[in-house]
Scaffold this active site. Structure first.
Site, PDB file in Angstrom:
ATOM      1  N   CYS A   8      34.179  46.839  51.582  1.00 33.25           N
ATOM      2  CA  CYS A   8      34.192  46.254  52.909  1.00 33.25           C
ATOM      3  C   CYS A   8      33.223  45.085  52.910  1.00 33.25           C
ATOM      4  CB  CYS A   8      33.749  47.286  53.935  1.00 33.25           C
ATOM      5  SG  CYS A   8      34.801  48.754  53.982  1.00 33.25           S
ATOM      6  N   GLY A  34      38.008  42.765  54.062  1.00 35.05           N
ATOM      7  CA  GLY A  34      38.606  43.850  54.829  1.00 35.05           C
ATOM      8  C   GLY A  34      39.294  43.323  56.052  1.00 35.05           C
ATOM      9  N   ASN A 108      29.236  49.353  52.897  1.00 35.78           N
ATOM     10  CA  ASN A 108      30.195  48.832  51.917  1.00 35.78           C
ATOM     11  C   ASN A 108      30.047  49.654  50.640  1.00 35.78           C
ATOM     12  OD1 ASN A 108      30.350  45.737  49.936  1.00 35.78           O
ATOM     13  ND2 ASN A 108      31.803  47.402  50.127  1.00 35.78           N
ATOM     14  N   GLY A 109      31.123  50.318  50.249  1.00 34.56           N
ATOM     15  CA  GLY A 109      31.070  51.113  49.021  1.00 34.56           C
ATOM     16  C   GLY A 109      31.800  52.415  49.202  1.00 34.56           C
ATOM     17  N   TYR A 250      37.866  39.652  41.093  1.00 31.05           N
ATOM     18  CA  TYR A 250      38.880  39.596  42.144  1.00 31.05           C
ATOM     19  C   TYR A 250      38.318  39.562  43.561  1.00 31.05           C
ATOM     20  CZ  TYR A 250      42.228  41.107  45.587  1.00 31.05           C
ATOM     21  OH  TYR A 250      42.968  41.180  46.726  1.00 31.05           O
TER      22      TYR A 250
HETATM   23  P1  5GP Z   1      49.465  44.495  40.444  1.00 33.95           P
HETATM   24  O1  5GP Z   1      50.445  43.616  41.141  1.00 33.95           O
HETATM   25  O2  5GP Z   1      49.472  44.346  38.951  1.00 33.95           O
HETATM   26  O3  5GP Z   1      49.529  45.906  40.877  1.00 33.95           O
HETATM   27  O4  5GP Z   1      48.002  44.059  40.932  1.00 33.95           O
HETATM   28  C1  5GP Z   1      47.388  42.881  40.473  1.00 33.95           C
HETATM   29  C2  5GP Z   1      47.376  41.820  41.543  1.00 33.95           C
HETATM   30  O5  5GP Z   1      46.805  42.339  42.744  1.00 33.95           O
HETATM   31  C3  5GP Z   1      46.531  40.632  41.138  1.00 33.95           C
HETATM   32  O6  5GP Z   1      47.196  39.452  41.561  1.00 33.95           O
HETATM   33  C4  5GP Z   1      45.219  40.825  41.863  1.00 33.95           C
HETATM   34  O7  5GP Z   1      44.732  39.582  42.358  1.00 33.95           O
HETATM   35  C5  5GP Z   1      45.537  41.773  43.003  1.00 33.95           C
HETATM   36  N1  5GP Z   1      44.582  42.901  43.078  1.00 33.95           N
HETATM   37  C6  5GP Z   1      43.915  43.511  42.099  1.00 33.95           C
HETATM   38  N2  5GP Z   1      43.134  44.498  42.578  1.00 33.95           N
HETATM   39  C7  5GP Z   1      43.293  44.515  43.904  1.00 33.95           C
HETATM   40  C8  5GP Z   1      42.744  45.312  44.971  1.00 33.95           C
HETATM   41  O8  5GP Z   1      41.914  46.196  44.779  1.00 33.95           O
HETATM   42  N3  5GP Z   1      43.183  45.013  46.215  1.00 33.95           N
HETATM   43  C9  5GP Z   1      44.096  44.035  46.448  1.00 33.95           C
HETATM   44  N4  5GP Z   1      44.476  43.805  47.668  1.00 33.95           N
HETATM   45  N5  5GP Z   1      44.626  43.278  45.482  1.00 33.95           N
HETATM   46  C10 5GP Z   1      44.234  43.507  44.229  1.00 33.95           C
HETATM   47 MG    MG Z   2      46.182  38.113  43.066  1.00 31.54          MG
END
Ligand code: 5GP
Ligand code: MG
Length: 463
Positions: A8, A34, A108-109, A250
């Site tokens: 968060c 979030g 957050n966590g 990310y």
């Molecule tokens: P995949 O489509 O392979 O399941 O997930 C990878 C994609 O989702 C990547 O484009 C990455 O930027 C994004 N992504 C990776 N981890 C997370 C996460 O924890 N939350 C969200 N919303 N997106 C994620």
């Molecule tokens: Mg992505």
């Protein structure tokens, strides 16, 4: 992928004057952390006042809701939850009425012992209103504050009960505190504002209110923040650190500087190292927007191969990653990203993304590149294969869902329909981070956990 709490965004501010501008603006800047709910608590006229709601900051904390909501000390929160655990009851700050006043926290966590703590305190008669970690933390803190007069000692007592990842901003009546767990999993930094101080998950929020970055809150440190100064209560002995690698890969915005490293610079270096580790004979480099952009740029700079935008992303489509079914996720990815045909047709393309979790995004987008006439599509990934679940607040919980736990790199290449596929090595990624591997949590990539998790390997265990 469900769970009580995820990464968060949190903020706190105190000033000689109203701080709602700082809090509201900061929550807007860290909105990517979030989108499920947002809230603010302030201590005014001897009582804790809270505004919160579901949705984006602009809805949850609309102009109408904020009207007349003022205070010179406040904390705020934006919440990332999964589909199963929505609802205003889980929105933060969590406020508890205790024997000496009010305590409000924004968290957050994720606690790794939240189930045990909840069960233990339920047995002793406590009730809980939400399925949020934050409520457990707030109630334990209230208990410690009732028993121990000194708030710093009370917070230390609380910390000794909590396991896992937590960065907290706390109001104890009219006093503002902030702390990070002893591993420093989640970021938190301090800024100076015109008439006071603030503390926030990402430094970009400090920039956005015209403040100046002061420093990170240290792992295990408690700070008390007043309008005039930051009082530090650090750990009395060094403890192992474990900053979450996924924040840089990310989660955080590229303009954030966390634990001394700018997110953009880390991602660009990852791209440059990828270009050395896994070269490709292609015509153009393309990012998967937005999270793969800096990685792709770094690859282009190092390789000398031109950088082009291959997809237009619809900013108004929400997160596709958290949708419950694979069909919904696939449909949402293709409606969110549309190919830019002139940069694609007849080209040998290398796409760069920050991570592969289930493989959904790349499978859909490679198909769309090929439909738009791409001759070849090669893939490079800015993090090592994700093979182990996160228990510390990133929304990657279910080992069964990770494509890399079931398939080899060559098999994944075929499943997503790429002509070649390479991930950055763990060593390469750590080199780009410029933080010693021992000070990082790399569990999602190497399966070695910085804290004891039943059934998982501890990072200091020999194989
Ligand atoms: P995949 O489509 O392979 O399941 O997930 C990878 C994609 O989702 C990547 O484009 C990455 O930027 C994004 N992504 C990776 N981890 C997370 C996460 O924890 N939350 C969200 N919303 N997106 C994620
Ligand atoms: Mg992505």
């Amino acid at each position: 992928m469900t769970g009580p709490e995820h990464s968060c965004g949190i903020v706190g501010a105190v000033a000689d004057g109203d701080v709602m501008y700082h809090i509201h603006r900061s929550l807007n800047v860290i909105q990517h952390r979030g989108q499920e709910s947002a809230g603010i608590s302030t201590f005014l006229d001897n009582s804790m006042k809270t505004v919160k709601g579901d949705g984006l900051v602009s809805d949850a904390l609309s102009e109408e809701k904020m009207r007349g909501f003022v205070g010179n000390i406040a904390i705020g929160h934006v919440r990332y939850s999964t589909v199963g655990s929505k609802g205003e009851i889980n929105a933060q700050p969590m406020v508890v009425d205790y024997s000496k006043g009010k305590v409000a926290i924004a968290h957050n966590g994720e606690l790794t012992n939240h189930k045990e703590l909840k069960a233990k305190y339920q047995e002793s008669g406590w009730g809980f209103m939400s399925d949020s970690d934050a409520e457990i933390i707030a109630k334990i803190l209230a208990k410690c504050l009732a028993q121990i007069d000194d708030p710093i000692e009370a917070m230390r007592a609380m910390m000794s009960e909590l396991d896992g990842a937590y960065s907290l901003v706390i109001l104890i009546n009219d006093r503002l505190f902030a702390l990070r767990d002893t591993y420093g999993f989640k970021p938190l930094c301090i800024g100076k504002t015109l008439k006071g101080y603030m503390v926030v998950s990402e430094s970009n929020a400090i920039d956005s209110v015209g403040g100046t970055f002061v420093r990170d809150v240290l792992a295990g440190e408690i700070v008390e923040i007043t309008k005039d100064e930051v009082k530090s209560y650090p750990l009395d002995k060094p403890m192992p650190k474990a900053h979450c690698m996924f924040e840089w890969i990310y989660f955080a915005r590229p303009d954030a500087i966390m634990d001394g490293r700018e997110v953009y610079d880390v991602r660009k270096k990852i791209g440059m190292i990828l270009a050395e580790e896994a070269p490709a004979d292609v015509d153009v480099i393309m990012p998967i927007p937005d999270s793969g952009r800096a990685h792709a740029l770094g690859y282009s700079i190092k390789s000398g191969i031109p950088y082009e935008e291959g997809f237009m992303k619809n900013r108004f489509v929400g997160r596709t990653f958290i949708l419950p079914s694979q069909e919904e996720r696939e449909a949402a990815v293709s409606s969110k990203m549309n190919p830019i045909k002139s940069t694609i047709a007849g080209k040998r393309i290398l796409v760069v993304d920050d991570s592969i979790v289930r493989g959904t995004t790349l499978k859909i987008l490679i198909k769309s590149l090929k439909n738009a006439g791409a001759k070849e599509v090669h893939v490079r990934v800015g993090s090592p294969p994700i093979i182990a679940p996160c228990y510390y607040g990133v929304d990657m919980k279910d080992r069964e869902e990770f494509i890399a736990t079931k398939y080899s790199v060559d098999e994944i290449r075929d499943i997503i329909g790429a002509d070649s596929l390479a991930y950055i090595s763990l060593e390469g990624m750590v080199k780009a981070l410029e933080i010693p591997a021992d000070d990082l949590c790399l569990a999602c990539a190497n399966g070695k956990y910085p804290t004891f998790i039943p059934g998982e390997v501890h990072r200091f265990e020999s194989e």
